[in-house]
Design a protein around this motif. Structure first.
Motif, mmCIF file in Angstrom:
data_model
loop_
_atom_site.group_PDB
_atom_site.id
_atom_site.type_symbol
_atom_site.label_atom_id
_atom_site.label_comp_id
_atom_site.label_asym_id
_atom_site.label_seq_id
_atom_site.Cartn_x
_atom_site.Cartn_y
_atom_site.Cartn_z
ATOM 1 N N ASN A 45 4.553 3.657 -4.514
ATOM 2 C CA ASN A 45 3.737 3.534 -5.711
ATOM 3 C C ASN A 45 4.032 2.203 -6.374
ATOM 4 O O ASN A 45 4.847 1.441 -5.917
ATOM 5 N N GLY A 46 3.369 1.942 -7.424
ATOM 6 C CA GLY A 46 3.516 0.642 -8.080
ATOM 7 C C GLY A 46 4.402 0.696 -9.286
ATOM 8 O O GLY A 46 4.120 0.050 -10.273
ATOM 9 N N THR A 47 5.481 1.476 -9.254
ATOM 10 C CA THR A 47 6.289 1.689 -10.459
ATOM 11 C C THR A 47 7.583 0.906 -10.451
ATOM 12 O O THR A 47 8.305 0.932 -11.425
ATOM 13 N N SER A 59 -1.696 -2.403 -8.293
ATOM 14 C CA SER A 59 -0.659 -1.604 -7.646
ATOM 15 C C SER A 59 -1.257 -0.919 -6.438
ATOM 16 O O SER A 59 -2.473 -0.751 -6.324
ATOM 17 N N ARG A 60 -0.401 -0.493 -5.514
ATOM 18 C CA ARG A 60 -0.885 0.134 -4.295
ATOM 19 C C ARG A 60 -1.516 1.484 -4.588
ATOM 20 O O ARG A 60 -1.020 2.256 -5.401
ATOM 21 N N ALA A 61 -2.597 1.759 -3.923
ATOM 22 C CA ALA A 61 -3.231 3.071 -4.065
ATOM 23 C C ALA A 61 -2.351 4.131 -3.444
ATOM 24 O O ALA A 61 -1.758 3.938 -2.387
ATOM 25 N N ALA A 62 -2.253 5.286 -4.123
ATOM 26 C CA ALA A 62 -1.326 6.322 -3.677
ATOM 27 C C ALA A 62 -1.718 6.929 -2.344
ATOM 28 O O ALA A 62 -0.873 7.426 -1.613
ATOM 29 N N ASN A 63 -3.006 6.889 -1.997
ATOM 30 C CA ASN A 63 -3.444 7.528 -0.762
ATOM 31 C C ASN A 63 -3.464 6.587 0.427
ATOM 32 O O ASN A 63 -4.035 6.891 1.457
ATOM 33 N N THR A 64 -2.851 5.414 0.302
ATOM 34 C CA THR A 64 -2.834 4.453 1.401
ATOM 35 C C THR A 64 -1.620 4.704 2.281
ATOM 36 O O THR A 64 -0.498 4.780 1.806
ATOM 37 N N SER A 65 -1.808 4.844 3.557
ATOM 38 C CA SER A 65 -0.716 5.140 4.486
ATOM 39 C C SER A 65 0.000 3.876 4.888
ATOM 40 O O SER A 65 -0.572 2.798 4.909
ATOM 41 N N PHE A 66 1.264 4.031 5.303
ATOM 42 C CA PHE A 66 2.094 2.880 5.598
ATOM 43 C C PHE A 66 1.878 2.336 7.005
ATOM 44 O O PHE A 66 2.337 1.256 7.306
ATOM 45 N N HIS A 67 1.176 3.061 7.863
ATOM 46 C CA HIS A 67 1.002 2.533 9.207
ATOM 47 C C HIS A 67 -0.217 1.622 9.303
ATOM 48 O O HIS A 67 -0.504 1.079 10.366
ATOM 49 N N ASN A 81 -4.718 -0.409 -6.202
ATOM 50 C CA ASN A 81 -5.316 0.450 -7.222
ATOM 51 C C ASN A 81 -5.548 -0.366 -8.492
ATOM 52 O O ASN A 81 -4.618 -0.927 -9.069
ATOM 53 N N ILE A 82 -6.795 -0.449 -8.925
ATOM 54 C CA ILE A 82 -7.154 -1.202 -10.122
ATOM 55 C C ILE A 82 -7.521 -0.222 -11.226
ATOM 56 O O ILE A 82 -8.481 0.541 -11.105
ATOM 57 N N SER A 83 -6.736 -0.224 -12.292
ATOM 58 C CA SER A 83 -6.974 0.721 -13.390
ATOM 59 C C SER A 83 -7.381 0.044 -14.685
ATOM 60 O O SER A 83 -7.869 0.710 -15.597
ATOM 61 N N THR A 240 -9.472 -3.349 -2.637
ATOM 62 C CA THR A 240 -9.117 -2.616 -3.846
ATOM 63 C C THR A 240 -9.852 -1.285 -3.885
ATOM 64 O O THR A 240 -10.783 -1.031 -3.110
ATOM 65 N N THR A 241 -9.429 -0.442 -4.804
ATOM 66 C CA THR A 241 -10.084 0.846 -4.977
ATOM 67 C C THR A 241 -11.474 0.716 -5.573
ATOM 68 O O THR A 241 -12.202 1.700 -5.658
ATOM 69 N N MET A 242 -11.861 -0.482 -5.992
ATOM 70 C CA MET A 242 -13.211 -0.709 -6.501
ATOM 71 C C MET A 242 -14.209 -0.949 -5.371
ATOM 72 O O MET A 242 -15.397 -1.146 -5.629
ATOM 73 N N GLY A 243 -13.723 -0.962 -4.135
ATOM 74 C CA GLY A 243 -14.609 -1.153 -3.003
ATOM 75 C C GLY A 243 -14.877 -2.599 -2.649
ATOM 76 O O GLY A 243 -15.779 -2.893 -1.868
ATOM 77 N N ILE A 244 -14.115 -3.539 -3.218
ATOM 78 C CA ILE A 244 -14.273 -4.955 -2.917
ATOM 79 C C ILE A 244 -12.943 -5.521 -2.442
ATOM 80 O O ILE A 244 -11.877 -4.937 -2.681
ATOM 81 N N THR A 245 -12.994 -6.656 -1.752
ATOM 82 C CA THR A 245 -11.796 -7.373 -1.318
ATOM 83 C C THR A 245 -11.685 -8.638 -2.138
ATOM 84 O O THR A 245 -12.506 -9.551 -1.996
#
Length: 387
Positions: A45-47, A59-67, A81-83, A240-245
């Motif tokens: 997480n991004g903490t 910060s990294r999205a929580a549902n993103t896998s490490f592989h 993750n953009i909040s 990003t979680t906004m659907g853009i790079t």
């Protein structure tokens, strides 16, 4: 001799670029191997380890896998993750998707042809005109800056979504910022040359001006080519979680590899803008002061010098001042909303690059109205006869 020095400069730049790319590849491969052996070393997480890079925070999205790894083999999850609401407003707003690219297009249409003309005209005069090397360096840096805007225009018009890959993002970012500072330093060298010609004419006549201008240009290019190396060693583009790079606009705070950005950027602002700005203020102030006290009429040259200095201040000071404020806010209060104002103010830097050829032509015409500069010492009857 001049052609040999230019050839050696180009070879050195190619060698530096090759070393940077090789070091980047080895560093990335080493980090990937390290994470694959022990994935727990990368936080999920991004903490943790809050750092403050120059751009918006992510910060990294929580549902993103490490592989999942990028094609460039970077050892951390891709999606950020953009909040923050102001990041959403910026990436989807009228400013970044219409106004900024429109300003870039105007600068490109005016600046690229005019700077190409300057390069073509000065290419055959570097041996006969001592200041031609500095004007050529200024035109080249402006030209490279404006060429880097072509991909940035597509990026902004595409909803701030980068489609050209990580390497292109790195090169465009390094070229954009590096050539802004190269242009500023070229202006500093030109102002120092004019200062010596006006205030210290005897020293100016005794200098080997061709060697001085050549080495000054080579030094500026080598310094800022090296200074832009960190931009090529960190990842610049992120989905990003906004659907853009994004490219360079959003960076993850928790990565340890970004911890050097604040001191690096502060040093870059000091070296690239604050020091040359102080030199340029002193040089043009001295020029106007001495010419205004001369017995000859230098009104036209004084007005031209004042105009060039005023446009330099109006175009380049706001972006660099906001850049500095943005870093201070990141460091003290972790606020990144000033990056929006910096993105808008940096358009003025691009307009300055397209105005440089016309300002250079104007100041050259006014300075050629007389063969010799007259210093304050020439006010006395005794020395005026020897000038």
């Amino acid at each position: 001799m001049l052609r040999t020095e230019e050839t050696n400069m180009y070879r050195l730049l190619l060698v530096l670029l090759y070393i940077i790319v090789l070091a980047d590849s080895l560093h990335a491969a080493h980090k990937k191997t390290k994470v694959l052996k022990n994935g727990a070393k990368v936080p999920k997480n991004g903490t943790s380890n809050e750092l403050y890079p120059k751009t918006f925070s992510g910060s990294r999205a929580a549902n993103t896998s490490f592989h999942n790894f990028s094609q460039e083999h970077f050892p951390f999850p891709l999606e950020l993750n953009i909040s923050s609401s102001h990041v959403h407003n910026y990436t989807a707003g009228l400013l970044s998707t219409r106004i900024i690219p429109a300003a870039y297009v105007v600068a490109i249409l005016i600046g690229i042809p005019s700077n190409c003309l300057v390069v073509a005209r000065l290419g055959s005069k570097t041996r006969s005109l001592s200041s031609a090397t500095l004007y050529m360096s200024l035109a080249l840096s402006d030209l490279l800056l404006l060429m880097s805007l072509t991909l940035k225009v597509h990026y902004h018009l595409n909803g701030n979504s980068w489609v050209f890959g990580e390497l292109a993002c790195k090169l465009v970012t390094a070229c954009f910022y590096g050539n802004i500072y190269c242009s500023i330093h070229a202006h500093m060298c030109i102002s120092v040359l004019r200062y010596l010609a006006v205030v210290h004419p005897f020293l100016y006549r005794g200098l080997s001006k061709r060697s001085c201008t050549t080495w000054a240009s080579l030094t500026v290019w080598m310094v800022f080519t090296t200074a832009m190396a960190p931009e090529l060693l960190i990842r610049q583009s992120y989905p990003t979680t906004m659907g853009i790079t994004t490219c360079h606009d959003v960076l993850p705070y928790e990565e340890e590899s970004y911890s050097f950005l604040i001191p690096y950027r502060l040093c870059l602002i000091c070296l690239g803008f604050m020091i040359p700005f102080a030199v340029i203020v002193f040089a043009y102030g001295s020029i106007v002061y001495h010419l205004s006290r001369s017995s000859c009429d230098w009104t036209l040259y004084i007005k031209a010098s004042t105009l060039v200095f005023a446009i330099f201040v109006l175009c380049l000071t706001p972006g660099n001042a906001i850049h500095l404020i943005h870093y201070v806010r990141l460091y003290t209060s972790q606020q990144d909303d000033f990056y929006i104002y910096f993105s808008a103010a940096v358009c003025l830097c691009c307009f300055h690059s397209c105005l440089d050829p016309f300002l250079s032509y104007f100041i050259t015409k006014t300075s050629n109205s007389r063969v010799e500069f007259i210093s304050l010492a020439s006010l006395s009857p005794r020395t005026s006869a020897t000038v």
